[in-house]
Design an enzyme around this catalytic site. Structure first.
Site, PDB file in Angstrom:
ATOM      1  N   GLU A 118       0.832  -1.215   0.000  1.00 22.24           N
ATOM      2  CA  GLU A 118       0.000   0.000   0.000  1.00 22.24           C
ATOM      3  C   GLU A 118       0.864   1.262   0.000  1.00 22.24           C
ATOM      4  O   GLU A 118       0.548   2.241  -0.675  1.00 22.24           O
ATOM      5  CB  GLU A 118      -0.954  -0.031   1.198  1.00 22.24           C
ATOM      6  CG  GLU A 118      -2.046  -1.089   1.030  1.00 22.24           C
ATOM      7  CD  GLU A 118      -2.986  -1.184   2.214  1.00 22.24           C
ATOM      8  OE1 GLU A 118      -4.138  -0.763   2.087  1.00 22.24           O
ATOM      9  OE2 GLU A 118      -2.566  -1.680   3.263  1.00 22.24           O
ATOM     10  N   GLU A 138      -4.426  -9.330   3.562  1.00 28.93           N
ATOM     11  CA  GLU A 138      -5.141  -8.988   4.792  1.00 28.93           C
ATOM     12  C   GLU A 138      -6.354  -9.863   5.076  1.00 28.93           C
ATOM     13  O   GLU A 138      -6.692 -10.095   6.239  1.00 28.93           O
ATOM     14  CB  GLU A 138      -5.586  -7.510   4.751  1.00 28.93           C
ATOM     15  CG  GLU A 138      -4.478  -6.520   5.021  1.00 28.93           C
ATOM     16  CD  GLU A 138      -3.690  -6.139   3.778  1.00 28.93           C
ATOM     17  OE1 GLU A 138      -2.902  -5.188   3.837  1.00 28.93           O
ATOM     18  OE2 GLU A 138      -3.871  -6.806   2.729  1.00 28.93           O
TER      19      GLU A 138
END
Length: 724
Positions: A118, A138
């Site tokens: 990210e 995730e």
């Protein structure tokens, strides 16, 4: 330089005017709050300084970043950290990267996972090495990407691929990432930093595009087509994981960004992330994450400074399904393997099974033909013990016959070198019994694989009181090298996994004899999250194995064994499970299972012989009660396993249940799930059933003691004593 207590970043400015920010947090440069604060300070310093024209972000020691520090999630769930402001600050940091007036480039080597990717996606370009791994895993932790990943990844790689990467948690390597548009160029490790520096300067001077990934639209389909993609993703997620909400939440968040714009998507992402971190699913999956990594820590063994010895060659006795599967796992990890059988026919069959396992990988594109041939060349078939003289490890994988195994181990002691580890793949037989005719008890150990051995991830390492700690350390190392999760357990009938789950099928049989429908039980257990129900599992492993295993438990635990005649009666009619196309189900040519109306005849006959009457209370048993009556006896036996010291800790039993029996990981494992219900409740239910259905359900003393004080089952004994 900016320093935190848990990780730091370093800013170095070169003569070319490029500021290189390096993330340093061994071993994988995970992103703790300290690292993020340091990264923010370094980035702001680079923006302030006049001698910095452009910025490169990279990671130390060949790893960009393995993602957000997962230990923080555990603290959040335990209530010791209040994270919301921290997460918002992190998301603002990624926004700051993207909106900065100086271009930034991520130089990615090794890992760029989760929060690491990210951060990289918030940069204006990404340069990667060919074998770098980039992904957003995730969902494996019951959460969603929380720092803009749900919005940026689909805009870089397209909706379909973005959804696939996030929902499956599968990373891509550098080459594929480049073809997808996730990275802009692929170079060698030696060229990485220089290429990234030049790329950043090229952006500054207009020779390369200045791209804010959050606002890219060229890979996003028209809204109508996008909605179809989202609906398909939802239907697939419901099929693949019907009990899980967070994949659907993730799809909603991505869709919000497409429909209402990326800023709206970011707000929804932050809101959803904050809620999911505190969910029961996330708590369970994070527990599993740490429990899996904790299995290799064994008090009194791995804390003694012992170094694993090198295992150069392995021998396997028995080329059946288990032996050939173990051989496959070993050659896939470049171990030379000798496979011994009793005659040419059996040996050819064993070698061909290994070959078929490897060819399956070639067909699936997981292995090249050249690699297949090289891997198969590591396997050598033999009919005698002559070539065993220089092996470092032998794994016996013959049928569950005590006298045969005793003879084999007596022979091995004669032919193998004194340092050679003598391991058995037995699933139920006491190792002291197997090694009774030898003088080598210190090097006898259980290496219990689960079928199919080259696929199933668990390796149960069984130690006796005589097994040398060095042998345990050696096997832990081998387990890691062949990509298994090793769990060290004590020696008893069934060890940990089979011992825990021996009441599983017996409880189901008890329910059937008292009036519950076979297929209703299987449906309930599958809905709970198991890959298949107890009766479908019986058919798969075969009635011969089920009966042999059952006999071991009848002999060793007669007071709490439920003796059903259903399977023996079916065996009399040559029904043996899937291999004979008839068991609790009937099977077609493609081995597809369907219910068999004839089954009721065997059940009625078993009831008649045993004198069991149908209990009206059980005929229409709710799913919740089916689950509890099938799994609470498993919890009860797991308590005994802990109490007897067969397992080191409750978390090891959680991993054993998940990886050995398919217990749903999003429930945290057998003991974690039990603690979510409470020892008092489980005790009261078992006590109630034992009054109606006998000793099979009687709560053990460990469970009774915990219930009396309302103490969780997984709390270590020394902590219980201190509380008492």
């Amino acid at each position: 330089m900016s320093r935190g207590t848990l990780g730091l970043t370093v800013l170095e400015v070169g003569a070319d005017g490029v500021g290189v920010i390096t993330i340093i947090h061994p071993p994988v440069n995970s992103l703790s709050f300290d690292v993020f604060n340091s990264l923010k300070e370094s980035f702001e310093e680079a923006l302030r300084r006049d001698d910095v024209k452009a910025i490169v972000v990279t990671g130390a020691n060949g790893r960009f970043s393995g993602g957000f520090d997962i230990s923080v999630f555990g603290k959040i769930q335990g209530g010791t950290v209040r994270p919301k402001r921290g997460f918002i600050a992190i998301e603002l940091l990624t926004d700051t990267f993207e909106a900065a007036r100086k271009p930034s480039v991520a130089a990615i080597d090794g890992l760029a996972l989760g929060g690491g990717l990210e951060v990289a996606m918030a940069c204006h370009a990404r340069i990667s090495t060919p074998n770098a791994q980039l992904g957003l895993p995730e969902l494996q932790l019951g959460i969603i990407p929380g720092f803009g990943g749900t919005q940026r990844l689909p805009r870089l790689v397209g909706l379909t691929k973005g959804l696939e990467m996030i929902l499956t948690s599968k990373p891509v390597r550098g080459e594929e990432a480049c073809s997808l548009g996730l990275v802009d160029a692929v170079v060698s490790s030696n060229e990485l930093l220089n290429t990234a520096r030049q790329w950043a300067l090229d952006i500054l001077e207009g020779r390369r595009p200045w791209v804010a990934s959050l606002y890219k639209t060229d890979k996003i389909e028209p809204l109508g087509e996008a909605r179809e993609i989202f609906n398909f993703a939802r239907s697939q997620s419901k099929k693949r994981a019907p009990n899980l909400e967070h994949p659907l939440v993730c799809i909603d968040v991505i869709e919000e960004g497409i429909v209402s714009g990326p800023r709206a998507g970011l707000w929804k992402e932050a809101e959803a992330f904050d809620g999911l971190v505190q969910s029961e699913t996330s708590k369970s999956l994070i527990h599993v994450f740490f429990a899996q990594r904790g299995t290799s820590k064994v008090p009194g063994v791995t804390d003694r400074g012992l170094v694993p010895r090198r295992v150069r060659k392995v021998a396997i006795l028995g080329g059946g399904l288990m032996g050939s599967g173990i051989a496959t796992a070993l050659v896939l990890s470049n171990y030379p393997v000798i496979l011994k059988e009793v005659n040419e026919k059996f040996l050819d069959a064993g070698v061909n099974r290994v070959k078929a396992n490897l060819q399956s990988r070639v067909r699936k594109g997981q292995m090249t033909q050249e690699k297949f041939e090289k891997t198969l060349s590591l396997l050598k078939g033999v009919l005698d013990y002559e070539s065993f003289r220089d092996v470092d490890l032998v794994i016996e994988a013959v049928i569950e016959n005590v006298s045969l195994k005793q003879q084999i181990f007596a022979d091995l002691e004669k032919y193998c070198a004194p340092h050679c580890i003598l391991a058995s793949n037995t699933s139920t037989i006491d190792l002291n019994l197997i090694g009774e005719r030898t003088r080598s008890q210190d090097r006898i150990v259980g290496a219990h694989f689960f079928s199919p051995a080259h696929v199933m991830p668990l390796l149960e390492i069984v130690r006796t009181k005589q097994t040398s700690p060095q042998v345990i350390v050696d096997l832990l190392d081998i387990g890691k090298k062949i990509k298994k999760t090793p769990v060290v357990v004590g020696n008893c009938t069934g060890f940990a996994v089979n011992r825990m789950f021996f009441p599983y099928t017996q409880a189901a049989l008890l329910l059937v004899e008292h009036g519950v429908d076979v297929y209703q039980i299987d449906r309930a257990v599958v809905k709970f999250g198991m890959p298949m129900g107890p009766f479908r599992l019986c058919d798969l492993v075969g009635f011969g194995v089920a009966a042999a295993t059952g006999m071991q438990f009848i002999e060793n635990f007669p007071e709490r064994t439920y003796k059903s005649l259903i399977i023996p009666l079916m065996q009399e009619d040559k029904r043996a499970g899937e291999t004979t196309r008839k068991g609790f189900y009937v099977y077609d040519d493609k081995r597809k299972a369907r219910p068999d109306p004839e089954l009721k005849n065997y059940i009625e006959k078993a009831r008649s012989i045993s004198g069991v009457n149908i209990d009206p209370k059980l005929v229409k048993l709710p799913m919740k009660d089916i689950i509890e009556m099938v799994f609470f006896p498993v919890v009860n036996e797991a308590c005994r396993v802990l109490d007897e010291g067969i397992a080191v800790k409750a978390a090891d039993l959680d991993i054993s249940a998940i990886m050995g029996m398919g217990f749903p990981p999003y429930r945290g494992g057998i003991m974690f799930w039990a603690d979510s219900l409470g020892s008092k409740y489980i005790y009261s239910r078992l006590e109630e059933w034992s009054k109606s259905y006998g000793e099979f359900f009687k709560p053990c003393s460990y469970l009774a003691a915990r219930a009396a004080k309302d103490i969780p089952l997984s709390v270590p004994m020394e902590l219980v004593k201190s509380r008492l």
